[in-house]
Design a protein around this motif. Structure first.
Motif, PDB file in Angstrom:
ATOM      1  N   LYS A   2      21.721 -27.962  17.080  1.00  0.00           N
ATOM      2  CA  LYS A   2      20.756 -28.970  16.902  1.00  0.00           C
ATOM      3  C   LYS A   2      21.488 -30.195  17.374  1.00  0.00           C
ATOM      4  O   LYS A   2      22.752 -30.277  16.699  1.00  0.00           O
ATOM      5  CB  LYS A   2      20.186 -29.401  15.625  1.00  0.00           C
ATOM      6  CG  LYS A   2      19.996 -30.696  14.994  1.00  0.00           C
ATOM      7  CD  LYS A   2      18.927 -30.810  13.621  1.00  0.00           C
ATOM      8  CE  LYS A   2      18.637 -32.433  13.594  1.00  0.00           C
ATOM      9  NZ  LYS A   2      17.854 -32.898  14.266  1.00  0.00           N
ATOM     10  N   TYR A   4      22.371 -34.654  17.375  1.00  0.00           N
ATOM     11  CA  TYR A   4      21.877 -35.562  16.605  1.00  0.00           C
ATOM     12  C   TYR A   4      22.284 -36.730  16.538  1.00  0.00           C
ATOM     13  O   TYR A   4      23.654 -37.319  18.107  1.00  0.00           O
ATOM     14  CB  TYR A   4      22.805 -36.285  15.185  1.00  0.00           C
ATOM     15  CG  TYR A   4      22.374 -34.434  14.371  1.00  0.00           C
ATOM     16  CD1 TYR A   4      22.110 -34.635  13.447  1.00  0.00           C
ATOM     17  CD2 TYR A   4      23.224 -33.318  14.851  1.00  0.00           C
ATOM     18  CE1 TYR A   4      21.866 -33.785  12.367  1.00  0.00           C
ATOM     19  CE2 TYR A   4      23.191 -32.891  13.565  1.00  0.00           C
ATOM     20  CZ  TYR A   4      22.580 -32.615  13.038  1.00  0.00           C
ATOM     21  OH  TYR A   4      22.788 -31.035  11.568  1.00  0.00           O
ATOM     22  N   ASP A  80      19.865 -40.977  14.003  1.00  0.00           N
ATOM     23  CA  ASP A  80      20.114 -39.349  13.054  1.00  0.00           C
ATOM     24  C   ASP A  80      20.818 -41.435  11.749  1.00  0.00           C
ATOM     25  O   ASP A  80      21.451 -40.226  10.735  1.00  0.00           O
ATOM     26  CB  ASP A  80      20.636 -38.512  13.288  1.00  0.00           C
ATOM     27  CG  ASP A  80      19.728 -37.726  13.733  1.00  0.00           C
ATOM     28  OD1 ASP A  80      18.514 -37.610  13.280  1.00  0.00           O
ATOM     29  OD2 ASP A  80      19.673 -37.707  14.710  1.00  0.00           O
TER      30      ASP A  80
END
Length: 162
Positions: A2, A4, A80
């Motif tokens: 992932k 961010y 984020d």
């Protein structure tokens, strides 16, 4: 893995926030996508910041001084994390950030305000770069996916407070 989105804020978006954007993007191997903006953007990137960012491999065409309102629009990337890197921006009323990002403050002196020869100015920028790099490297290695929101916010702030 992932990735961010992280937004670094400063008043002028010409030096510290630009360096942070370049550092996180070039050092994190895709874990973070860096962005930067200012509450009152200078309209140009400081030449010393530009020089350092390009040296670290950040694309010249991405170096742009921009207003933080650009990242509060509905079609903007959702952040984020949002980190202020100057005390002025930390004390201003920020836009509403979509997605409720974790917010922290890492205050650094403004290298663009240093007076003197180009050697002295470059030293100031290098010092700021090293401080940002220390914080950013610590952020990159945080176990983000293992922390709850409160612990994550505290961990990000603690990086600078130590």
């Amino acid at each position: 893995m992932k990735s961010y989105n992280i937004l670094f804020l400063c008043t002028g978006n010409s030096a510290r926030s630009i360096l942070a954007e370049a550092l996180i993007t070039t050092l994190s191997s895709g874990k973070f996508i860096g962005y930067s903006a200012g509450s009152n953007p200078a309209g140009r990137v400081n030449p010393f910041a530009s020089e350092l960012a390009i040296e670290m491999g950040y694309p010249k065409e991405k170096l742009r001084s921009k207003n933080w309102d650009e990242y509060s629009l509905p079609d903007a990337p959702q952040m984020d994390f949002v980190i202020t890197v100057c005390d002025n921006a930390a004390n201003e009323v920020c836009p509403i950030w979509l997605g409720h990002p974790s917010i922290a403050h890492w205050g650094f002196p403004d290298p663009a305000s240093v007076e003197g020869t180009d050697v002295i100015k470059r030293e100031a920028f290098q010092k700021t770069l090293l401080g940002l790099k220390k914080n950013i490297e610590a952020l990159i290695y945080l176990p983000i996916d293992q922390l709850d929101l409160f612990s994550l916010k505290k961990a990000i702030q603690d990086i600078h407070d130590k």
